[in-house]
Design a protein around this motif. Structure first.
Motif, PDB file in Angstrom:
ATOM      1  N   HIS A 194       6.891  -5.236  10.143  1.00 43.52           N
ATOM      2  CA  HIS A 194       7.358  -3.843  10.130  1.00 43.52           C
ATOM      3  C   HIS A 194       8.017  -3.510   8.788  1.00 43.52           C
ATOM      4  CE1 HIS A 194       9.263  -0.104  11.387  1.00 43.52           C
ATOM      5  NE2 HIS A 194      10.418  -0.592  10.985  1.00 43.52           N
ATOM      6  N   LEU A 195       8.785  -4.451   8.257  1.00 39.40           N
ATOM      7  CA  LEU A 195       9.449  -4.245   6.975  1.00 39.40           C
ATOM      8  C   LEU A 195       8.465  -4.336   5.808  1.00 39.40           C
ATOM      9  CD1 LEU A 195      12.595  -6.379   7.803  1.00 39.40           C
ATOM     10  CD2 LEU A 195      12.563  -3.897   7.457  1.00 39.40           C
ATOM     11  N   LEU A 196       7.513  -5.258   5.895  1.00 42.43           N
ATOM     12  CA  LEU A 196       6.504  -5.394   4.837  1.00 42.43           C
ATOM     13  C   LEU A 196       5.654  -4.130   4.726  1.00 42.43           C
ATOM     14  CD1 LEU A 196       5.352  -9.076   5.446  1.00 42.43           C
ATOM     15  CD2 LEU A 196       6.750  -8.238   3.558  1.00 42.43           C
ATOM     16  N   ALA A 197       5.435  -3.469   5.853  1.00 46.24           N
ATOM     17  CA  ALA A 197       4.657  -2.219   5.828  1.00 46.24           C
ATOM     18  C   ALA A 197       5.346  -1.162   4.970  1.00 46.24           C
ATOM     19  CB  ALA A 197       4.470  -1.695   7.255  1.00 46.24           C
ATOM     20  N   GLN A 198       6.670  -1.280   4.815  1.00 43.03           N
ATOM     21  CA  GLN A 198       7.409  -0.335   3.971  1.00 43.03           C
ATOM     22  C   GLN A 198       7.359  -0.711   2.494  1.00 43.03           C
ATOM     23  OE1 GLN A 198      11.361   0.654   5.721  1.00 43.03           O
ATOM     24  NE2 GLN A 198      10.694  -0.548   7.486  1.00 43.03           N
ATOM     25  N   LEU A 199       6.881  -1.922   2.200  1.00 44.89           N
ATOM     26  CA  LEU A 199       6.778  -2.381   0.814  1.00 44.89           C
ATOM     27  C   LEU A 199       5.374  -2.205   0.249  1.00 44.89           C
ATOM     28  CD1 LEU A 199       8.835  -5.717   0.895  1.00 44.89           C
ATOM     29  CD2 LEU A 199       9.570  -3.478   0.057  1.00 44.89           C
ATOM     30  N   VAL A 200       4.364  -2.208   1.104  1.00 43.93           N
ATOM     31  CA  VAL A 200       2.977  -2.109   0.629  1.00 43.93           C
ATOM     32  C   VAL A 200       2.768  -0.784  -0.107  1.00 43.93           C
ATOM     33  CG1 VAL A 200       0.562  -1.945   1.334  1.00 43.93           C
ATOM     34  CG2 VAL A 200       2.059  -3.599   2.426  1.00 43.93           C
ATOM     35  N   GLY A 201       2.273  -0.873  -1.323  1.00 46.80           N
ATOM     36  CA  GLY A 201       2.018   0.322  -2.113  1.00 46.80           C
ATOM     37  C   GLY A 201       3.261   0.976  -2.684  1.00 46.80           C
ATOM     38  N   LEU A 202       4.431   0.324  -2.551  1.00 46.55           N
ATOM     39  CA  LEU A 202       5.688   0.918  -3.011  1.00 46.55           C
ATOM     40  C   LEU A 202       5.827   0.769  -4.523  1.00 46.55           C
ATOM     41  CD1 LEU A 202       8.424   2.219  -2.257  1.00 46.55           C
ATOM     42  CD2 LEU A 202       9.335  -0.101  -1.971  1.00 46.55           C
ATOM     43  N   GLY A 203       5.943   1.879  -5.220  1.00 45.70           N
ATOM     44  CA  GLY A 203       6.094   1.868  -6.667  1.00 45.70           C
ATOM     45  C   GLY A 203       4.816   2.311  -7.354  1.00 45.70           C
ATOM     46  N   PRO A 204       4.931   2.711  -8.619  1.00 42.02           N
ATOM     47  CA  PRO A 204       3.760   3.204  -9.356  1.00 42.02           C
ATOM     48  C   PRO A 204       2.930   2.059  -9.921  1.00 42.02           C
ATOM     49  CG  PRO A 204       5.687   3.284 -10.761  1.00 42.02           C
ATOM     50  CD  PRO A 204       6.170   2.808  -9.409  1.00 42.02           C
TER      51      PRO A 204
END
Length: 318
Positions: A194-204
């Motif tokens: 659930h937490l990793l889903a918030q990191l995927v694709g995070l940032g330019p």
């Protein structure tokens, strides 16, 4: 499938071996173990100063790298430092065969026939977290602290608990990774995913910072995975990331796919093996420098994930 071709020197086109009016021929030094050795067709998707993305019909990613770059399992590393110049443009056809990669019916050809196969010499459980390996890990963290300000990585500064500028990304990272550490220590795979889903694709960027961090984290968990409980947790996480990787760029998706197969790039694998072997400061520093040189902040973000796995998640997950 995407093929990413990186130049050796920023802004400088180097000479090809070709006759006037003929196609350019380049030779590969290594071919990663996940590169398909069969006929695949596709087209150039985008051309950059340092890269050329080619979408192949079969899906996935293949990366053609300059000689000075580290190898990757989905990559082709050139024998010499060369650059794909303005011969290439979006829409040109590409064919990947068993012995070559052909751009635009021969405008540029990368020969694979003399290349050696490459597989990373890094696998699960290589680090027993002995006094020697722990000492090397502490040394690596110390060296990263010295480089953190120059790296401009919000992930690295947060993991190392350093004072750094407050950015939206830093605020979001600082709210996620303590909870991820707890999920890893308690082996709560559902909460971790659930937490990793918030990191995927995070940032330019071509490889967002959140993805690079996750890859380093997976490398660290792989390095320490010896017990059945550790291995089961790691495999569950890898299986779950498979459904998350489509939320990011195609380049990051392939790198995450490799990491979930517990196969990592040469640069991060070298750092992991150096820690496991308890290498001294000189050689460990060289391996870290090579890792930090990857991308604008990609190398530092992945190094942050590795340190996070070792010191915030690793030994407590045993």
């Amino acid at each position: 499938m995407l093929v990413t071709v990186y130049s050796a020197i920023a802004g400088k086109a180097l000479a090809y071996q070709s006759a006037p009016g003929s196609g350019a021929y380049l030779w590969a030094a290594t071919v990663g173990c996940r590169v398909p050795r069969m006929d695949c067709k596709g087209r150039v998707e985008a051309v950059f100063d340092h890269a050329c993305n080619v979408a192949l019909d079969s899906g996935g990613l293949v990366t053609v790298l300059a000689h000075h770059a580290g190898s990757v399992v989905h990559g082709i590393r050139l024998l010499r430092n060369q650059w794909f110049d303005r011969r290439l443009r979006p829409g040109l056809p590409v064919r990947l065969a068993a012995d070559r990669v052909i751009f635009d019916s021969g405008a540029v050809t990368v020969m694979l026939s003399a290349a050696a196969g490459w597989t990373p010499a890094f696998g699960p459980g290589m680090c027993d977290w002995s006094a020697r390996s722990r000492g090397a890990a502490l040394l690596a963290r110390e060296l990263l602290c010295d480089h953190a300000e120059r790296c401009s990585s919000d992930f690295l500064a947060t993991v190392l608990r350093l004072e750094h500028r407050v950015t939206p990304l830093a605020c979001r990272v600082s709210g996620i990774i303590p909870r991820l550490a707890l999920a890893a220590r308690t082996r709560d795979a559902d909460d971790a995913l659930h937490l990793l889903a918030q990191l995927v694709g995070l940032g330019p960027g071509l490889t967002p910072a959140g993805d690079d961090f996750m890859i380093g984290w997976l490398a660290g968990l792989t390095l320490l995975a010896q017990s059945p409980a550790q291995i089961e947790f790691l495999r569950t996480i890898c299986d779950g990331i498979g459904s998350l990787k489509y939320a990011t760029t195609s380049v990051s998706a392939q790198q995450l796919d490799d990491a979930c197969a517990m196969m990592f790039s040469e640069r991060i694998a070298d750092v992991c093996m150096a820690i496991a072997a308890g290498e001294p400061k000189g050689s460990l520093g060289l391996r870290l420098a090579a890792q930090l040189a990857v991308g604008a902040s990609s190398g530092a973000d992945a190094a942050a994930g590795l340190m996070f796995a070792l010191f915030d998640c690793g030994p407590a997950v045993r």
